[in-house]
Design a protein around this motif. Sequence first.
Motif, short mmCIF file in Angstrom:
data_model
loop_
_atom_site.label_atom_id
_atom_site.label_comp_id
_atom_site.label_asym_id
_atom_site.label_seq_id
_atom_site.Cartn_x
_atom_site.Cartn_y
_atom_site.Cartn_z
N ASP A 1 125.96 -34.01 90.77
CA ASP A 1 126.29 -33.11 89.39
C ASP A 1 127.11 -33.61 88.52
O ASP A 1 127.90 -34.40 88.91
CB ASP A 1 127.09 -32.03 90.45
N ARG B 1 124.02 -31.26 86.32
CA ARG B 1 122.76 -31.37 86.22
C ARG B 1 122.44 -30.73 84.77
O ARG B 1 123.03 -29.73 84.49
CB ARG B 1 121.78 -30.61 87.19
N GLY C 1 118.35 -24.27 83.81
CA GLY C 1 118.82 -23.52 84.68
C GLY C 1 120.37 -23.88 85.22
O GLY C 1 120.87 -23.25 86.22
N ALA C 2 120.87 -24.92 84.67
CA ALA C 2 122.18 -25.36 85.25
C ALA C 2 123.21 -24.34 84.93
O ALA C 2 123.24 -23.76 83.68
CB ALA C 2 122.51 -26.70 84.33
N VAL C 3 124.16 -24.30 85.82
CA VAL C 3 125.35 -23.41 85.63
C VAL C 3 126.73 -24.35 85.59
O VAL C 3 126.55 -25.19 86.09
CB VAL C 3 125.66 -22.37 86.84
N GLY D 1 114.49 -23.77 89.26
CA GLY D 1 115.36 -23.20 88.39
C GLY D 1 116.85 -23.19 88.52
O GLY D 1 117.46 -23.39 87.66
N PRO E 1 120.27 -25.25 89.74
CA PRO E 1 120.72 -26.46 89.61
C PRO E 1 120.93 -27.28 90.97
O PRO E 1 122.18 -27.52 91.30
CB PRO E 1 121.97 -26.29 89.03
#
Lengths: 384, 384
Positions: free
Chosen positions: A324, A326, A330-332, B87, B89
Amino acid sequence: MSEVHVSRRARLRDRCAASTAHDGPADAVLVSSPANVRYLTGRAAPGSVLLLGPDGHDTLVSAPGEGPANGAHPADDLRELGVEAPGSPAARGEAGTDGDAAVAAARLAERGGARALAVEEHHLTVARHRALTAAAPSLHLADLGPAVEQQRVVKDEEEISALRVAAEITDQALGELLESILVGRTERHLALELERRLIDHGAEGAAFPTSVATGPNAGLPGHRPTDRRVEEGDFLSVRLGARYRGYRCQIGRTFVIGTAPEAWQIELYDLVFAAQRAAREALEPGTECQEVDRAARQVLTAAGHGTALGESTGHGVGLEIGEDPRLSPGAVGKLDACVPVTVEPGVHLPGRGGVRIDDTLVVRPQADGGPELLTITTKELLAL
Amino acid sequence: MSEVHVSRRARLRDRCAASTAHDGPADAVLVSSPANVRYLTGRAAPGSVLLLGPDGHDTLVSAPGEGPANGAHPADDLRELGVEAPGSPAARGEAGTDGDAAVAAARLAERGGARALAVEEHHLTVARHRALTAAAPSLHLADLGPAVEQQRVVKDEEEISALRVAAEITDQALGELLESILVGRTERHLALELERRLIDHGAEGAAFPTSVATGPNAGLPGHRPTDRRVEEGDFLSVRLGARYRGYRCQIGRTFVIGTAPEAWQIELYDLVFAAQRAAREALEPGTECQEVDRAARQVLTAAGHGTALGESTGHGVGLEIGEDPRLSPGAVGKLDACVPVTVEPGVHLPGRGGVRIDDTLVVRPQADGGPELLTITTKELLAL
């Protein structure tokens, strides 16, 4: 080094004590993922696990045959415990020995009075989890979740120094290859040579399997080297990285073979370069990870190559090559300072080949000069 | 090759249909262990899983980014399915991508009407197992247990041929090293050189990390190469092996450095050699695995070195370096013909060094000439 590890373990304890563990509070923690064990102890001991016990003591439980303490590290407050050879014909290898050390650690936690033991459910197998329950039935097994992985995201300067050396080694290995004759040699041969050069320059090994892709293979993200030979006019894309003190970096470059690139090659290269630069320039503490991805992606999409792009345009690096954060749609979450990431967009045109450009950089605030580029090999389109 | 894999999968289906699965009958099977997937499909595709569906069709579900079919294998009746990029991460790397392919396979099994899916609980993580339950809630997840590993114990002649080539490569690499100057070079340097020579001679890579141990380190079972230099009078023990078409062999030899070995060195060497020969000679179809171990162990114990011996004196080899059977005091079961095993006793005297002698052999009936020695480098005590 040992003080660093003591303080990393203390942070993990604090986090668990504060009930931020994934699945309720736990008075003992079992870390089994090898990269996490290494991060918290400094020991690279296959199959060993770390127990943060209920009594405040930390114990490294070694796999059978590994024996305690390899002597390469100064003593810190870490106890070491070797596991006896199992009587049963358990499967050998990582899985089997892991299990034995984990079972011994669970027994130790139970004997020490622990009630709840947080384990890494994303690493322990179902069979091993069951063995822990059988071996220490009074223990409630909770889920630690990716607590250690999250702690690993932001690197200290010692970790970044190791990555910097890994990147230097990688640049040297790649630079030497570029000075040699390439036409007529196979992808497989070139990949082996790059891996040798990494070791010649002081790497412990390759950070991941080296990829060399020529002609129509060039630019394919997960390409494994074949016996295809380099030809005049080819695109040649390479992706490699050194491992140094456990830390792994990544570089990717694309070249043209022969005198002068064709127009479509220059156009595609310039496009990927522009996308990669846009993402690099977006790297800043506080930026959403998906914004960095979007910066690269929109350049390629505008040129009609959005669908040729993979699922992500970068990722964190450290003790593992894919950590991590990423960088994907869709990365948070947001970037922090001192987070090393790759930026690696690429486009592959089926039948023709393609371009990938990968760098490893460390996120730094603008006040400190912005992102620090670790992989400094030129990104000009070289004709070799 | 593909017929071989079709027939291997049919055997696994038969076994599951006959309710011999570890945890009740299942009408679908999910194989996730990479070596098992390779054994059943011929594909070495990281993160891919194999589904034996309830409809009698087999599907290889590839990890995201891997894409279906690498094209290196002829089509058999295996379907191939690529998984879309996730979708979320999710963690990258083997664990993450494995999970995605396994989840897709479980959904496929559920849509195909399966009620019970046998999974490899010794390979699937707790987190992944939970993801399968969430993704396909109507499926009962059973335990396949080590069914595929057991199927892999007895090798066919094609597999043994691959091991034979791996052993030839290993002998060549070791032979070349013995012709070079050794005094003054470090363990680490010698280990790297051996690994390069394996690749030069056609190995895909090393079967396991090469061990080179000098002086007081010699004979230590899991020794990792250090910067200690070879000195006159040292014992030098090496352990290496090539990987060829996925198959891994192992050799271990011990030498003395200098003109003539000392008396204690000759005595210790002769003892380990006698123990190793006793175990080699005990290799026969129908012999209890623990009898083979005992043959070596009693020679060493009689000489007062029983406690210096490790937990086992050998193990199966194949697509993994440590497979069943295990040759140890607690081992259960008998040897079969066409089972390749290592025989590798050793003694280490703290502070002085020690001796290890490892061979890879195939168990064969006496009528066929007895055990087939694959690693043929001499076992005389050479002074280098």
